[in-house]
Design a protein around this motif. Structure first.
Motif, short mmCIF file in Angstrom:
data_model
loop_
_atom_site.label_atom_id
_atom_site.label_comp_id
_atom_site.label_asym_id
_atom_site.label_seq_id
_atom_site.Cartn_x
_atom_site.Cartn_y
_atom_site.Cartn_z
N GLU A 65 11.00 31.46 62.78
CA GLU A 65 12.27 32.43 63.01
C GLU A 65 13.81 32.11 63.21
OE1 GLU A 65 11.97 35.89 64.91
OE2 GLU A 65 9.04 35.65 65.17
N SER A 66 14.40 32.81 62.97
CA SER A 66 16.34 32.59 63.04
C SER A 66 15.81 31.36 64.15
CB SER A 66 17.41 33.64 63.66
OG SER A 66 16.18 34.30 62.57
N GLU A 67 17.03 29.82 64.26
CA GLU A 67 17.10 29.31 64.87
C GLU A 67 18.63 28.45 64.89
OE1 GLU A 67 12.46 27.10 64.83
OE2 GLU A 67 14.17 26.49 62.68
N PHE A 68 18.24 27.84 65.86
CA PHE A 68 20.32 27.40 66.02
C PHE A 68 20.29 25.95 65.91
CE2 PHE A 68 20.38 30.84 67.68
CZ PHE A 68 21.28 31.71 67.48
N ASP A 69 21.20 25.17 65.46
CA ASP A 69 21.21 23.13 65.44
C ASP A 69 22.54 23.11 66.25
OD1 ASP A 69 24.32 23.98 64.56
OD2 ASP A 69 23.75 24.01 62.34
N GLU A 70 22.42 21.74 66.94
CA GLU A 70 23.27 21.33 67.55
C GLU A 70 25.03 22.04 67.98
OE1 GLU A 70 22.12 19.76 65.42
OE2 GLU A 70 20.50 17.99 65.74
N ASP A 71 24.94 22.37 67.03
CA ASP A 71 26.95 22.73 66.78
C ASP A 71 26.21 24.76 67.35
OD1 ASP A 71 27.90 20.83 66.76
OD2 ASP A 71 27.48 20.89 64.48
N GLY A 72 25.30 25.08 67.02
CA GLY A 72 25.20 26.42 67.62
C GLY A 72 25.08 27.07 66.89
N THR A 73 25.64 26.61 65.89
CA THR A 73 25.38 27.71 63.88
C THR A 73 23.79 27.84 63.76
OG1 THR A 73 26.53 25.66 63.02
CG2 THR A 73 25.50 27.50 61.53
N GLU A 74 23.50 29.59 63.61
CA GLU A 74 22.70 30.07 63.15
C GLU A 74 22.10 29.69 62.05
OE1 GLU A 74 20.39 34.66 62.88
OE2 GLU A 74 22.57 34.06 62.73
N ILE A 75 20.64 29.03 62.04
CA ILE A 75 20.25 28.74 60.42
C ILE A 75 19.08 29.66 60.57
CG2 ILE A 75 18.20 27.21 59.79
CD1 ILE A 75 19.23 24.73 61.85
N PRO A 76 18.54 30.86 59.44
CA PRO A 76 18.27 31.82 59.55
C PRO A 76 16.73 31.40 59.27
CG PRO A 76 19.73 32.07 57.94
CD PRO A 76 19.61 30.95 58.50
N GLY A 77 15.93 32.39 59.42
CA GLY A 77 14.79 32.15 58.87
C GLY A 77 14.33 32.86 57.35
N TYR A 78 14.79 33.82 56.67
CA TYR A 78 15.32 33.92 55.83
C TYR A 78 16.59 34.64 55.56
CZ TYR A 78 13.86 38.98 57.44
OH TYR A 78 14.63 39.95 57.97
N VAL A 79 16.86 34.89 53.72
CA VAL A 79 17.88 35.24 53.15
C VAL A 79 17.70 36.33 51.58
CG1 VAL A 79 19.92 33.43 54.45
CG2 VAL A 79 18.76 32.70 52.24
#
Length: 523
Positions: free
Chosen positions: A464-478
């Motif tokens: 699933e899409s997740e977020f790093d410490e800075d709140g930036t989204e890390i998508p599950g796929y692109v």
């Protein structure tokens, strides 16, 4: 009576039916020999929904006389929940074996008809034992005095039927050619109390040579009587030779609906051949590993690995599962079901949808866990072999890798995702009059990619899409596709859309957790 609707409006409806895919990633196929009794002939490739159907097909599924395939099927249906279907592919006799079987039938009939049956037989007594294909000639004097045996009449009849007979690579056609053989010189020198034994190879074009044993003895009446050794086995058994595994698998591939091939009753020397063949397919192969540890009483050399799998580590579509209870367990002590622990391992694993599971930590029924030392478990894991042990109060499968050191569930999910995405794009083309070579048309293709990736995400294979410490989204796929304007006229004229790409993060699975903490009087 016509209502004249067509004068005002016409309606034509075309049914745009999508392709229905029957590819499955949830079923196993057992490959092995036909039932021993031969009372029934099961389908070359059959589908069975319960153990009673397997028994009805002629397989014995339990007891001392159980067929390998029958016992393997009972192991599969013992898992909980049990499979809805088990596929079985029978290794047929090879073409050479079929011809050899007819050779034995015809030759035995000729022996019974002619050998020792000719009028005027003198100098010997002749008998024939069909079970061992052994013709015995007991002399009452030198062999040169033997007359009218009928053996060369028998030979002439076989030659007339298209057979050839050879002794030590010398073709025998009559008495003269036989006396030209070196064995004749030995027979002429036979004294009282002596014996001579040789084999005759009978063959026909397209078959495998069948060996017949000929035993010539010249008893000494004054010598003490001795008990002759019972000889019940023939010199060879070409009539039981099975077709190559590749031939059986190729036939099974014509039947859709299965994903993992499991062997039962197949010679372990064939595993490498099967692994190499399955590597060319988008399916998996799983076998039971019994011989990877040194045999009791032997020790590996310093430069040798403790575990030596039956299959090399170059295959990413092959799994091995260790089956002995202990590494020094004798072959006769292995629980019968444990020889098919590969079937239990796969049947339990495939019960879970692709992407939702890990291959490890599954409870298997009807097979006994191994009792392994830490050294032995590490040696198995280092060779990417799977095993089944007791953890606490549960018996669990461990590791979950293919022999090429990749997680088996990842291979399965990749195959599933490829099939799903491919089918979606194909149905896009099938169910629409056309997909234009424009940004809108390219977007339709991209939408199918996204839909497939989302389905993989829902299944649990893609993160699933997740977020790093800075709140930036890390998508599950692109995904990315080209703009129509960026493509050349020749690319558009080819009607082939390329440069459509995606990248997805695997959800993976946690197999080990390390937790550390401390106890204090104050926090």
């Amino acid at each position: 009576m016509s209502k004249n609707y067509d004068m005002i409006a016409t309606v034509d409806i075309d049914i745009a039916t999508p392709i229905v895919d029957d590819t499955s990633f949830d079923n196993l196929l057992i490959m092995g020999p036909a039932p021993k009794t031969g009372a029934k002939s099961p389908a070359r490739v059959g589908v069975y929904s319960d153990i009673s159907e397997v028994e009805d097909a002629g397989f014995v599924t339990s007891g001392a006389d159980a067929d390998p395939v029958g016992l393997a099927a009972s192991v599969a249906f013992a898992q909980s929940p049990r499979p809805t279907a088990v596929y079985i592919a029978i290794q047929q006799l090879s073409e050479g074996a079929v011809v050899a079987g007819q050779t034995i039938k015809d030759t035995n009939a000729a022996v019974v008809q002619y050998a020792g049956k000719k009028e005027g037989l003198t100098g010997c007594a002749i008998s024939f034992k069909e079970s061992s294909r052994k013709l015995s000639m007991v002399l009452d004097g030198p062999i040169t005095g033997v007359k009218n045996t009928g053996l060369f009449d028998m030979l002439a009849a076989l030659i007339a039927d298209g057979y050839t007979a050879t002794i030590e690579d010398t073709v025998i056609t009559d008495g003269a050619s036989f006396k030209a053989c070196p064995v004749w010189n030995s027979l002429k020198k036979l004294d009282k109390g002596g014996e001579e034994q040789f084999t005759v190879a009978v063959n026909k074009t397209g078959g495998t040579a069948v060996l017949y044993t000929v035993a010539v003895s010249y008893p000494d009446p004054d010598a003490p009587a001795t008990q002759a050794a019972e000889d019940n086995e023939p010199a060879n058994t070409p009539d039981s030779e099975l077709e190559t595994p590749a031939t059986t698998i190729a036939r099974a591939l014509a039947t859709s609906g299965w994903y993992v091939l499991c062997t039962a009753g197949v010679d372990s020397a064939k595993y490498e051949e099967i692994a190499a063949y399955m590597e060319t397919q988008e399916k998996l192969f799983c076998y039971t590993e019994l011989d990877c540890f040194p045999t009791p009483g032997t020790v590996r050399e310093d430069d040798e690995d403790l575990v030596q799998p039956s299959v090399g580590n170059v295959y990413f579509r092959t799994l091995g599962v260790y089956g002995r209870e202990t590494t020094d367990q004798a072959d006769e002590d292995i629980p019968p079901a444990n020889r098919y622990i590969n079937v239990a391992f796969v049947a339990k694993w495939l019960n879970y949808e692709s992407g939702s599971e890990t291959t490890a930590f599954k409870q298997l029924a009807s097979v006994y866990p191994s009792k392994l030392t830490s050294t032995e478990m590490k040696a198995l894991a280092d060779k990417s072999l799977n095993y089944f042990i007791t953890v606490g109060s549960k018996n669990l499968s461990m590791n979950g890798k293919v022999i090429g050191n990749e997680w088996a569930d990842i291979i399965r999910f990749r195959d599933w995702l490829k099939n799903d995405m491919q089918l979606r794009v194909v149905n896009l083309f099938v169910t629409r009059p056309k997909v234009p070579y424009t940004d809108a048309g390219i977007a339709l293709v991209q939408n199918q990619m996204i839909a497939s990736l989302k389905s993989g995400q829902d299944a649990g294979g893609i993160a699933e899409s997740e977020f790093d410490e800075d709140g930036t989204e890390i998508p599950g796929y692109v995904t990315s596709v080209p703009l129509a304007a960026s493509l050349s006229a020749s690319e558009k004229a080819s009607r082939k859309l390329t440069k459509c790409k995606f990248k997805a993060r695997l959800a993976g699975a946690i197999h080990f957790a390390e937790l550390k903490g401390s106890l204090t009087y104050e926090l």
